[in-house]
Design a protein around this motif. Structure first.
Motif, short mmCIF file in Angstrom:
data_model
loop_
_atom_site.label_atom_id
_atom_site.label_comp_id
_atom_site.label_asym_id
_atom_site.label_seq_id
_atom_site.Cartn_x
_atom_site.Cartn_y
_atom_site.Cartn_z
N GLU A 167 11.78 28.83 52.77
CA GLU A 167 11.56 29.65 53.95
C GLU A 167 10.08 29.98 54.04
O GLU A 167 9.38 30.08 53.03
N TYR A 168 9.61 30.09 55.28
CA TYR A 168 8.21 30.41 55.54
C TYR A 168 8.18 31.62 56.46
O TYR A 168 8.91 31.67 57.45
N VAL A 169 7.34 32.58 56.12
CA VAL A 169 7.23 33.78 56.94
C VAL A 169 5.76 34.12 57.13
O VAL A 169 4.91 33.80 56.30
N LEU A 170 5.48 34.75 58.25
CA LEU A 170 4.18 35.36 58.48
C LEU A 170 4.34 36.85 58.21
O LEU A 170 5.20 37.51 58.80
N ARG A 171 3.51 37.36 57.33
CA ARG A 171 3.54 38.79 57.02
C ARG A 171 2.43 39.47 57.80
O ARG A 171 1.25 39.31 57.49
N GLY A 172 2.81 40.17 58.86
CA GLY A 172 1.84 40.87 59.67
C GLY A 172 1.31 42.09 58.95
O GLY A 172 2.08 42.85 58.34
N GLY A 189 -12.15 45.97 51.23
CA GLY A 189 -11.47 45.17 50.20
C GLY A 189 -10.33 44.36 50.77
O GLY A 189 -10.41 43.84 51.88
N ASP A 190 -9.25 44.24 49.99
CA ASP A 190 -8.02 43.57 50.42
C ASP A 190 -6.92 44.60 50.65
O ASP A 190 -5.76 44.40 50.29
N ASN A 191 -7.29 45.70 51.26
CA ASN A 191 -6.36 46.80 51.46
C ASN A 191 -5.62 46.63 52.78
O ASN A 191 -6.12 46.97 53.85
N TYR A 192 -4.39 46.06 52.72
CA TYR A 192 -3.57 45.80 53.89
C TYR A 192 -2.25 46.55 53.78
O TYR A 192 -1.67 46.68 52.70
N ASP A 193 -1.75 47.03 54.90
CA ASP A 193 -0.38 47.52 55.00
C ASP A 193 0.46 46.47 55.70
O ASP A 193 0.08 45.98 56.77
N ILE A 194 1.61 46.12 55.11
CA ILE A 194 2.51 45.15 55.74
C ILE A 194 3.27 45.86 56.85
O ILE A 194 3.94 46.87 56.62
N ILE A 195 3.16 45.35 58.07
CA ILE A 195 3.81 46.00 59.21
C ILE A 195 5.04 45.24 59.70
O ILE A 195 5.91 45.82 60.33
N ASP A 196 5.13 43.94 59.42
CA ASP A 196 6.34 43.20 59.78
C ASP A 196 6.36 41.86 59.06
O ASP A 196 5.36 41.42 58.48
N THR A 197 7.53 41.23 59.06
CA THR A 197 7.72 39.91 58.48
C THR A 197 8.41 39.05 59.52
O THR A 197 9.47 39.41 60.02
N ILE A 198 7.80 37.92 59.85
CA ILE A 198 8.27 37.07 60.95
C ILE A 198 8.63 35.69 60.41
O ILE A 198 7.82 35.04 59.74
N LYS A 199 9.83 35.25 60.70
CA LYS A 199 10.25 33.91 60.30
C LYS A 199 9.50 32.86 61.10
O LYS A 199 9.33 32.99 62.32
N VAL A 200 9.07 31.79 60.42
CA VAL A 200 8.46 30.66 61.10
C VAL A 200 9.07 29.37 60.56
O VAL A 200 9.57 29.33 59.43
N ALA A 201 9.05 28.33 61.37
CA ALA A 201 9.37 26.98 60.91
C ALA A 201 8.06 26.27 60.62
O ALA A 201 7.06 26.47 61.32
N PHE A 202 8.04 25.44 59.58
CA PHE A 202 6.80 24.87 59.07
C PHE A 202 6.92 23.36 58.95
O PHE A 202 7.94 22.85 58.48
N LEU A 203 5.89 22.64 59.37
CA LEU A 203 5.80 21.19 59.17
C LEU A 203 4.43 20.85 58.63
O LEU A 203 3.41 21.27 59.18
#
Length: 361
Positions: free
Chosen positions: A133-138, A145-159
């Protein structure tokens, strides 16, 4: 006796191109130094970069993450019953590192038991890759720095289209619309032709398939063209899920009425119809939050195929701590996973045969 280390380099390269999974590659490379040098550690490059969000947000970024569903099994033995396998999902989430997830959800697994071995000898285990499975983590960026808050997870299809990092993503955006991202163009493009909101999408045999609320099924080309491959013939109010099983594309129609039931259909692309499948035989279907996959009951170490696994999100079908429910295609009955011999051991905790000895069942 032949000296396998002296095989011609051209022949080794031809063999390596036919390796189907990452574990096949690892085992191939472990034979000797000449075999190891003939193939790269990974089958195909995986992009771990950042992607523009939709709509564009200067303070946010999407990270592409890959998760792989594995089936681990004890070695087969001629004089013993093979125990149930163990399903796990390994997430490669940049920049958060690797962890294990519930195979049917986006939830992290519980911590591994203290007696779990720090190293698994994969040469002495049966390892099968059942799906990806592949997802984009918004994320929202705080500005340092690398200080991110995860706001959503979106399913994607990948090729992945070649070995030069050329890849394509396919995802939903808003109001049932779909979008495509091409790595060479580095931008998202909206697919305009979708008369009703989509229900599911999948990467199948090098193409993007999607089914909408009414069952209208299309292939979306890399040029954003839309080709009809199945006419609409379903109730738009019910959920539909696409699954690949032994080279066939299946559609699971989840009908929630007074008597809930599932129906399974197989795509006939030439006739442009979905034909109902009454019996899955030895196959078992798994419907996860972000991906679907199938397996053989024999490989799972279970006594019964012809079943569908899913998570009961509302908890109104079966009382189970994991809320994993099994639908028996033969009887048409839903039940908690604990009612099915050999299946409850597939999930959590890890089986005893891994914690004690990974080389013997």
């Amino acid at each position: 006796m032949a000296d396998w280390s002296q095989m011609p380099e051209e022949l080794l390269r031809l063999i390596s191109r036919r390796l189907g999974t990452q574990f096949d590659v690892l085992r191939f490379r472990s034979v000797c130094s000449s075999w190891r040098s003939s193939v790269a550690p990974s089958l195909k490059p995986f992009p771990n970069g950042r992607f523009p969000m939709i709509p564009d947000d200067s303070t946010g970024v999407d990270f592409l993450c890959k998760r792989t569903i594995y089936l681990l099994g004890a070695p087969r033995s001629g004089d013993r019953t093979v125990p149930s396998g163990w399903l796990l999902k390994v997430a490669e989430d940049v920049p958060w590192g690797m962890n294990t997830l519930n195979p049917l959800s986006i939830c992290e697994s519980a911590p591994l038991p203290e007696d779990f071995p720090r190293v698994l000898d994969l040469m002495n285990l049966r390892v099968v890759e059942l799906g990806h499975e592949y997802v984009l983590r918004g994320t929202h960026y705080h500005g340092y720095g690398d200080n991110y808050d995860i706001i959503d997870t979106i399913k994607v299809a990948f090729l992945c289209l070649d070995n030069e990092n050329y890849f394509v993503l396919f995802r939903d955006v808003f109001h049932g619309k779909l979008a495509m991202f091409k790595s060479r163009e580095k931008r998202w493009s909206i697919v305009q032709d979708m008369p009703s909101p989509y229900d599911d999408m999948i990467s199948f045999k090098g193409e993007f398939y999607t089914v909408d609320n009414a069952g209208r099924t299309v292939v979306v080309g890399l040029d954003l063209s839309v080709t009809l491959i199945a006419q609409p013939n379903f109730d738009g109010l019910q959920t539909k899920c696409l699954v690949e099983s032994v080279g066939e594309l299946l559609l699971v129609y989840m009908h929630w009425d007074e008597t809930p039931r599932f129906k399974v259909y197989k795509l006939d692309r030439e006739e442009k119809v979905w034909n109902e499948v009454k019996d899955l035989g030895d196959r078992v279907l798994f419907l996860g939050d972000e991906c679907t996959f199938s397996a053989s009951a024999a490989d799972l170490g279970a006594c019964k195929g012809n079943c569908i696994f899913f998570i009961d999100q509302d908890g109104d079908i079966a009382a189970s701590s994991l809320k994993i429910v099994v639908y028996d295609m033969e009887s048409g009955i839903f039940g908690p996973i604990e009612d099915y011999a050999g299946y409850s051991e597939l999930f959590w905790p890890p089986p005893d045969w891994i914690a004690s000895k990974t080389s013997e069942p």
